[in-house]
Design an enzyme around this catalytic site. Structure first.
Site, PDB file in Angstrom:
ATOM      1  N   ASP A  67      31.007  37.866  37.362  1.00 43.40           N
ATOM      2  CA  ASP A  67      31.309  37.541  38.702  1.00 43.40           C
ATOM      3  C   ASP A  67      31.381  38.804  39.270  1.00 43.40           C
ATOM      4  O   ASP A  67      32.300  38.593  40.366  1.00 43.40           O
ATOM      5  CB  ASP A  67      32.587  36.622  38.954  1.00 43.40           C
ATOM      6  CG  ASP A  67      33.671  36.989  38.033  1.00 43.40           C
ATOM      7  OD1 ASP A  67      33.814  38.206  37.295  1.00 43.40           O
ATOM      8  OD2 ASP A  67      35.017  36.563  38.215  1.00 43.40           O
ATOM      9  N   LEU A 106      34.943  38.255  42.569  1.00 46.02           N
ATOM     10  CA  LEU A 106      35.004  36.730  42.823  1.00 46.02           C
ATOM     11  C   LEU A 106      36.402  36.461  42.307  1.00 46.02           C
ATOM     12  O   LEU A 106      36.799  36.715  41.211  1.00 46.02           O
ATOM     13  CB  LEU A 106      33.790  35.994  42.359  1.00 46.02           C
ATOM     14  CG  LEU A 106      32.516  36.214  42.716  1.00 46.02           C
ATOM     15  CD1 LEU A 106      31.625  35.114  42.331  1.00 46.02           C
ATOM     16  CD2 LEU A 106      32.673  36.529  44.293  1.00 46.02           C
TER      17      LEU A 106
END
Length: 620
Positions: free
Chosen positions: A490, A448
């Site tokens: 992430d 991300l």
């Protein structure tokens, strides 16, 4: 039966019976051995003391004979008479007495009357040879004044007895006495005024005396005798006796270290046996005593010992041992039989419990349990039945908990996606399957882009909700056969298998980017996350699970550095690097050609300047 409780209990009980009878027999055998050895030691000690007393009595008897001969009235007159040519009647009568003593005492080797005058001249002398008693007369009589048994005895007061050390007789002309172990006893001959005029000396054959004293000892007894220094005077091996006379001393305390306290005057008797002290009395039972020697003439003593072979002592114990072995074998067989019968009676209800335990959830097995018994077996059976029901309930709960634990161990707790461990196991098994089927697969590493800013701005609670939403969107855009997992933080990873991996991978990456670029609304906050994706493929990029993941990670970082919200294949990354290397090499070649041309032009200019200079020199 062999491995069952009946067999084991039978063996245990049989072993107990065999060990009990064997231990009893072993104890009886060894106790008997110890008793026989102790009894033999006491018997030997008693025999040794008796033999010592006999030796003392024999010496005392000989001392009494010496005193009798020295106190005879004719002894003084004969000792004082000059050695003229005519022998007195008293001398002949005294010689007959000496001859009688020699005749009745075969252990006497010599009896002599030695006068004080003429350097201790022998006046009357009787010797013993192989033919009997020999009287030495005339010129064969010798002067003995230089010998201790003469000059020391002459210094004694009347009635005192001189006792020599036991030694080998080396005096010249002693007939059968020469070379024999000899003990000499002497006493002064004194007149009516107490003046010592001569000595009477008796030489005793030590070997003959000991043989007579040992005549009633058992034939297997061995006799040892040592003087106060430890020299063997009597030994079963004649080569070890009188070592001091041959220049090689053999000491009792060296041959039998147990006798050292006797010579150190710390003990008066010692016992040893090969059963308790095998190093000090190998194969024998020994008894030694220390006895004073020579009356009051100094601190002299002898050490007398008797030995008996340990084998003879233990002969009775060996016979008892044979009988004990037979008895143990009989009782052992009886113990085995009784153990088998008792074990079968005890273990029969236990077999029923064992059958029920091996068929724990079979209802027919429970019918065989002896639930109605009132003894301990019945209590155990009822407890077992209750335990079976509780186990069934607990196993149902355990299976449920085990499934939960397995899921927690292999899945991410926040998103519910497989974790890194489960994904790597799946990837390795997929690679093996792809190798077998000769197919490909692809790994998409999804990171991300703006998750850290969202986490810092809105907090971890919102960040966790973003991750859960992202996981849901990834599941929505992927096929059911694809695998998506959360590596941590992430970072997510996707596995695409099968023959479609090469065709759908770029399209799948594009769908993921599109889904993750859509605006999210979390707790009233609007946000856009975005992602960068790296792609590695099997078998083109690697054949190893760890390397595939690392290559996808490297491609993802290259995509992120080139601009967010993009994807990049690892093979494209390698090709780009190769192109950069080729462009760099071409530019370097061009720069090198330019530098070469410049150097050539500079060289040409230098040559022209040199020519012009040479042309100008004559003009100058």
């Amino acid at each position: 039966m062999r491995g069952g409780l009946t067999f084991k209990l039978s063996v245990l009980l049989a072993c107990i019976g065999v060990l009990a009878s064997g231990a009893t027999g072993y104890y009886a055998y060894h106790a008997n051995r110890a008793m026989l050895v102790n009894e033999a030691q006491r018997s030997l000690l008693t025999s040794t003391e008796l033999l010592g007393q006999r030796i003392a009595f024999s010496i005392d008897d000989a001392a009494s004979d010496v005193l009798v001969l020295a106190t005879m009235p004719s002894a003084v007159s004969v000792a004082q008479t000059d050695d003229g040519l005519v022998a007195s009647a008293g001398r002949e009568r005294l010689a007959q007495v000496y001859s009688s003593f020699m005749l009745h005492h075969p252990e006497y080797l010599q009896i002599r009357l030695i006068a004080r005058h003429h350097h201790g001249l022998e006046v009357i002398r009787f010797d013993r040879d192989k033919d009997g008693i020999v009287r030495v007369e005339g010129n064969d009589l010798q002067e003995k004044g230089q010998f201790p048994y003469v000059f020391e005895t002459l210094a004694f007061s009347p009635g005192r007895i001189y006792t020599s050390s036991i030694m080998v007789n080396h005096e010249y002309g002693t007939h059968a006495a020469q070379g024999k172990p000899t003990l000499r006893l002497g006493t002064p001959v004194a007149d009516a005024n107490g003046t010592v005029v001569g000595v009477v000396v008796i030489d005793i054959d030590l070997d003959d005396m000991l043989k007579r004293l040992q005549s009633d000892l058992p034939s297997d007894y061995r006799v040892y005798l040592a003087n106060e220094w430890g020299d063997f005077l009597v030994h079963p091996d004649a080569s070890k006796t009188f070592g001091f006379d041959r220049g090689r001393r053999v000491l009792m305390q060296d041959s039998f270290p147990v006798t050292k306290p006797l010579f150190e005057h710390t003990q008066s008797e010692v016992l040893a046996n090969g059963l308790a002290r095998p190093r000090q009395a190998a194969g024998q039972v020994l008894a030694f005593v220390r006895r004073p020697f020579g009356g009051a003439e100094g601190n002299r003593f002898i050490v007398l010992g008797l030995a008996k072979p340990l084998e003879d002592v233990l002969a009775g114990a060996n016979q008892l041992g044979t009988r004990i072995i037979r008895m143990v074998l009989v009782f052992s067989a009886l113990s085995v039989l009784l153990a088998i019968l008792f074990a079968r009676a005890v273990t029969k209800p236990l077999h029923l419990l064992a059958y029920a335990a091996t068929h724990l959830f079979a209802e027919h097995a429970m019918n065989t349990l002896p639930l109605k018994r009132t003894d301990e077996i019945g209590v155990l059976a009822r407890c077992f039945d209750r335990l079976r029901r509780e186990i069934r309930e607990q196993m149902d709960v355990l299976h449920s908990k085990q499934s939960e634990l397995t899921h927690l161990a292999t899945h991410d707790m926040l998103t519910g996606l497989p974790n890194r461990m489960l994904f790597m196991q799946k990837l390795e098994s997929s690679i093996d399957e792809a190798k077998r089927r000769r197919e490909g697969l692809a790994v998409l590493f999804v990171d991300l882009d703006r998750f850290k800013q969202i986490n810092d701005q809105f907090g971890h609670s919102v960040g966790d909700k973003v991750l859960v939403t992202i996981a849901g969107r990834l599941r929505d855009v992927l096929y059911s056969a694809d695998v998506v997992a959360r590596l941590g933080g992430d970072e997510f990873v996707v596995l695409i298998e099968g023959p479609r991996a090469a065709q759908v991978t770029p399209a799948t990456a594009a769908r993921i980017l599109e889904a993750l670029n859509e605006t999210l609304v979390i707790d009233g906050h609007s946000m856009t996350v975005g992602a960068s994706i790296g792609i590695s493929e099997f078998p083109h990029d690697s054949g190893n699970a760890e390397e595939l993941l690392l290559n996808a990670d490297a491609a993802m970082y290259a995509a992120k550095s080139g601009g967010r919200c993009a994807y990049l294949r690892y093979r494209d990354l390698l090709e780009a690097r190769l192109d950069e290397q080729a462009d760099g090499a071409e530019k370097a070649a061009k720069n090198g050609f330019a530098r070469a041309r410049a150097a050539e032009n500079a060289a040409d200019g230098a040559s022209e300047s040199a020519v012009e200079g040479r042309e100008a020199e004559p003009t100058a």
